[in-house]
Design an enzyme around this catalytic site. Structure first.
Site, mmCIF file in Angstrom:
data_model
loop_
_atom_site.group_PDB
_atom_site.id
_atom_site.type_symbol
_atom_site.label_atom_id
_atom_site.label_comp_id
_atom_site.label_asym_id
_atom_site.label_seq_id
_atom_site.Cartn_x
_atom_site.Cartn_y
_atom_site.Cartn_z
ATOM 1 N N THR A 37 0.858 -1.178 0.000
ATOM 2 C CA THR A 37 0.000 0.000 0.000
ATOM 3 C C THR A 37 0.904 1.242 0.000
ATOM 4 O OG1 THR A 37 -0.195 -0.061 2.401
ATOM 5 C CG2 THR A 37 -1.923 -1.179 1.134
ATOM 6 N N THR B 175 1.562 4.290 1.477
ATOM 7 C CA THR B 175 2.325 4.822 2.615
ATOM 8 C C THR B 175 3.243 3.754 3.204
ATOM 9 O OG1 THR B 175 0.570 6.400 3.087
ATOM 10 C CG2 THR B 175 2.142 5.980 4.850
ATOM 11 N N CYS B 176 2.746 2.535 3.298
ATOM 12 C CA CYS B 176 3.548 1.439 3.867
ATOM 13 C C CYS B 176 4.766 1.140 2.997
ATOM 14 C CB CYS B 176 2.691 0.177 3.996
ATOM 15 S SG CYS B 176 1.181 0.416 4.952
ATOM 16 N N HIS B 177 4.554 1.125 1.687
ATOM 17 C CA HIS B 177 5.603 0.737 0.744
ATOM 18 C C HIS B 177 6.608 1.859 0.477
ATOM 19 C CE1 HIS B 177 7.386 -1.734 -2.356
ATOM 20 N NE2 HIS B 177 7.232 -0.773 -3.249
#
Length: 164
Positions: free
Chosen positions: A45, A47-49
């Site tokens: 996703t 923001t996570c990545h």
């Protein structure tokens, strides 16, 4: 929600590494030494990545120099997705990954969050924990979108403050 002084729960999870996925319990992964555990809503996703995981990869050496024995990332994704994400991000072999496919660990930690509005169901709230020998030493949970309190720079600052 789990708090400082609480032991990490024992929940079946999959530990994803270079050789694939292994069935194990959360306390076996998080219970020895100083562990930085961070949780994300979803592998790959945005923001996570782009913001969360890369900070830990980039600061892995600094975290280890600050006394961290293990860096562990968890998400409510299956082991195949977590391995693909670890490989794609260059984190495989540097950071351990927990696949919490059914969200049992997220719930046991009280860090589960409903992302149904985004079509993702129940996931981990963006967060991080410092764990010493299986006991939570500090809890960092994001209260707004983005990565501030649970990112690698904030964890490094917390580790430095604890040493002083």
């Amino acid at each position: 929600m789990i708090d400082r002084g609480n032991p990490v729960p024992s929940v079946p999870v999959k530990l994803v590494g270079v050789d694939g996925a292994t069935d194990i319990t959360s306390d076996a992964v998080l219970g020895t030494g100083l562990v930085v555990f961070f949780a994300v809503p979803g592998a790959f996703t945005p923001t996570c990545h782009v913001n969360h995981l890369p900070g830990f990869v980039a600061n892995q050496v600094k975290l280890k120099a600050a006394g961290v024995d293990r860096i562990v990332c968890a998400s409510v994704n299956d082991a195949h997705v977590m391995k693909a994400w670890a490989e794609a991000s260059g984190a495989l072999g540097k950071i351990d990954f927990i696949a919490d496919g059914n969200g049992a660990l997220a719930k046991a930690l009280g860090l589960d969050k409903d992302y149904s509005g985004a079509g993702m169901g129940t996931r981990f709230a963006r967060s991080a924990l410092l764990i010493r020998d299986g006991i939570v030493d500090a809890v960092f949970v994001e209260d707004a979108p983005g990565v501030t309190t649970s990112g690698a720079p904030a964890i490094l600052m917390a580790l430095e403050a604890a040493q002083n």
